[in-house]
Design an enzyme around this catalytic site. Structure first.
Site, PDB file in Angstrom:
ATOM      1  N   LYS A  87       0.823  -1.211   0.000  1.00 56.77           N
ATOM      2  CA  LYS A  87       0.000   0.000   0.000  1.00 56.77           C
ATOM      3  C   LYS A  87       0.860   1.266   0.000  1.00 56.77           C
ATOM      4  CE  LYS A  87      -2.141  -0.973   3.891  1.00 56.77           C
ATOM      5  NZ  LYS A  87      -1.677  -2.312   4.271  1.00 56.77           N
ATOM      6  N   ARG A  91      -9.331   1.097   8.996  1.00 57.71           N
ATOM      7  CA  ARG A  91      -8.878  -0.257   9.306  1.00 57.71           C
ATOM      8  C   ARG A  91      -9.868  -1.016  10.172  1.00 57.71           C
ATOM      9  NH1 ARG A  91      -3.120   0.274   8.643  1.00 57.71           N
ATOM     10  NH2 ARG A  91      -1.965  -1.590   9.226  1.00 57.71           N
ATOM     11  N   ARG A 105      11.876  -7.291   4.080  1.00 54.18           N
ATOM     12  CA  ARG A 105      11.991  -5.910   3.575  1.00 54.18           C
ATOM     13  C   ARG A 105      13.038  -5.073   4.303  1.00 54.18           C
ATOM     14  NH1 ARG A 105       5.861  -3.593   4.532  1.00 54.18           N
ATOM     15  NH2 ARG A 105       5.809  -3.606   6.792  1.00 54.18           N
ATOM     16  N   ARG A 141      11.588  -2.116  11.088  1.00 54.19           N
ATOM     17  CA  ARG A 141      10.394  -1.806  11.880  1.00 54.19           C
ATOM     18  C   ARG A 141      10.252  -2.791  13.030  1.00 54.19           C
ATOM     19  NH1 ARG A 141       5.308  -0.672   7.973  1.00 54.19           N
ATOM     20  NH2 ARG A 141       4.279  -1.638   9.758  1.00 54.19           N
ATOM     21  N   ARG A 174      -0.419  -9.209  13.373  1.00 51.95           N
ATOM     22  CA  ARG A 174      -0.974  -8.204  12.459  1.00 51.95           C
ATOM     23  C   ARG A 174      -1.900  -8.843  11.431  1.00 51.95           C
ATOM     24  NH1 ARG A 174       4.478  -5.920  10.708  1.00 51.95           N
ATOM     25  NH2 ARG A 174       3.367  -4.700   9.144  1.00 51.95           N
TER      26      ARG A 174
HETATM   27  P1  ADP Z   1       1.085  -2.309   7.719  1.00 54.17           P
HETATM   28  O1  ADP Z   1       0.013  -2.097   6.697  1.00 54.17           O
HETATM   29  O2  ADP Z   1       2.313  -2.970   7.141  1.00 54.17           O
HETATM   30  O3  ADP Z   1       0.617  -3.007   8.960  1.00 54.17           O
HETATM   31  P2  ADP Z   1       1.038   0.523   8.533  1.00 54.17           P
HETATM   32  O4  ADP Z   1       2.191   1.446   8.411  1.00 54.17           O
HETATM   33  O5  ADP Z   1      -0.162   0.808   7.710  1.00 54.17           O
HETATM   34  O6  ADP Z   1       1.653  -0.912   8.208  1.00 54.17           O
HETATM   35  O7  ADP Z   1       0.570   0.444  10.065  1.00 54.17           O
HETATM   36  C1  ADP Z   1       1.465   0.205  11.106  1.00 54.17           C
HETATM   37  C2  ADP Z   1       0.747   0.206  12.462  1.00 54.17           C
HETATM   38  O8  ADP Z   1       0.187   1.502  12.710  1.00 54.17           O
HETATM   39  C3  ADP Z   1      -0.418  -0.746  12.616  1.00 54.17           C
HETATM   40  O9  ADP Z   1      -0.019  -2.068  12.953  1.00 54.17           O
HETATM   41  C4  ADP Z   1      -1.198  -0.073  13.752  1.00 54.17           C
HETATM   42  O10 ADP Z   1      -0.595  -0.302  15.013  1.00 54.17           O
HETATM   43  C5  ADP Z   1      -1.041   1.396  13.434  1.00 54.17           C
HETATM   44  N1  ADP Z   1      -2.128   1.899  12.568  1.00 54.17           N
HETATM   45  C6  ADP Z   1      -1.978   2.430  11.329  1.00 54.17           C
HETATM   46  N2  ADP Z   1      -3.160   2.787  10.811  1.00 54.17           N
HETATM   47  C7  ADP Z   1      -4.097   2.459  11.737  1.00 54.17           C
HETATM   48  C8  ADP Z   1      -5.519   2.561  11.802  1.00 54.17           C
HETATM   49  N3  ADP Z   1      -6.227   3.065  10.777  1.00 54.17           N
HETATM   50  N4  ADP Z   1      -6.146   2.110  12.916  1.00 54.17           N
HETATM   51  C9  ADP Z   1      -5.471   1.605  13.946  1.00 54.17           C
HETATM   52  N5  ADP Z   1      -4.136   1.466  13.962  1.00 54.17           N
HETATM   53  C10 ADP Z   1      -3.446   1.898  12.874  1.00 54.17           C
END
Ligand code: ADP
Length: 184
Positions: free
Chosen positions: A13, A88, A127, A131, A142
């Site tokens: 994404k 999400r 990757r 992180r 996750r």
């Molecule tokens: P990925 O899609 O690889 O999990 P992201 O960078 O989108 O990585 O998200 C990393 C973390 O940030 C998530 O695991 C969560 O803890 C938090 N996060 C991001 N966006 C949201 C959201 N919309 N709602 C709740 N937590 C979020």
């Protein structure tokens, strides 16, 4: 134009959101990036969410919704937004719909990237972005949270009828071309 870029962790994404932002001239809003920046700068928000991101769990809906709706008030987003990592949960999706409808706006495209689970795990573990949530155990958490809490968002938008399902396997350019075709 308002676009949601959706998909499991590791689907690409962030990569595609950036390319779309450059191509369409619409800023990208990535909640994960915003949280990580706040953690790095040790802001109050960063301190609040650090342990949650480290554990691979979801930040509470209210915190995320406040963050996104505040951000969308900025003039940068006057022509639209590419949302990456939000909504999400169905609660977040409903809050977004309320926010947009009050402005007379809507989601124009909901793009979901399909990638098989084995490939997601492999991509994330290789990757090397350093992180804290990219370990085998956290990835499992996750993906489970994705299936339980995030995947229902896809059905929510399917019922509204704006979903474009994109094959997320291939080169970055191939996938980007599929997205461009779906959007035009
Ligand atoms: P990925 O899609 O690889 O999990 P992201 O960078 O989108 O990585 O998200 C990393 C973390 O940030 C998530 O695991 C969560 O803890 C938090 N996060 C991001 N966006 C949201 C959201 N919309 N709602 C709740 N937590 C979020």
């Amino acid at each position: 134009m308002n676009i949601i870029l959706f998909g499991p962790p590791g689907a690409g994404k962030g990569t595609q959101a950036k390319k779309m932002s450059d191509h369409f001239g619409i800023p990208q809003l990535s909640t994960g990036n915003i949280f990580r920046e706040n953690i790095k700068k040790e802001t109050p928000l960063g301190k609040k969410v650090k342990s949650i991101l480290d554990a691979g769990r979801l930040v509470p809906d209210e915190t995320v919704v406040d963050l996104v709706t505040d951000e969308l008030e900025k003039n940068d987003y006057k022509n639209g937004v590419i949302l990456d990592g939000f909504p999400r949960t169905v609660n977040q999706a409903e809050a977004l719909e309320v926010y947009l409808s009050e402005k007379g706006e809507t989601i124009d495209y909901f793009i979901t990237l399909d990638v098989p689970e084995e490939e997601l795990v492999e991509r994330i573990l290789s990757r090397g972005e350093g992180r804290s949530d990219d370990t085998a155990e956290k990835v499992k958490t996750r993906l489970k949270i994705y299936r339980d809490e995030t995947e229902p968002v896809l059905n929510y938008y399917k019922e509204k009828g704006a979903v474009k399902e994109i094959n997320g396997v291939g080169s970055i350019e191939e996938i980007f071309n599929r997205i461009k075709n779906a959007v035009s």
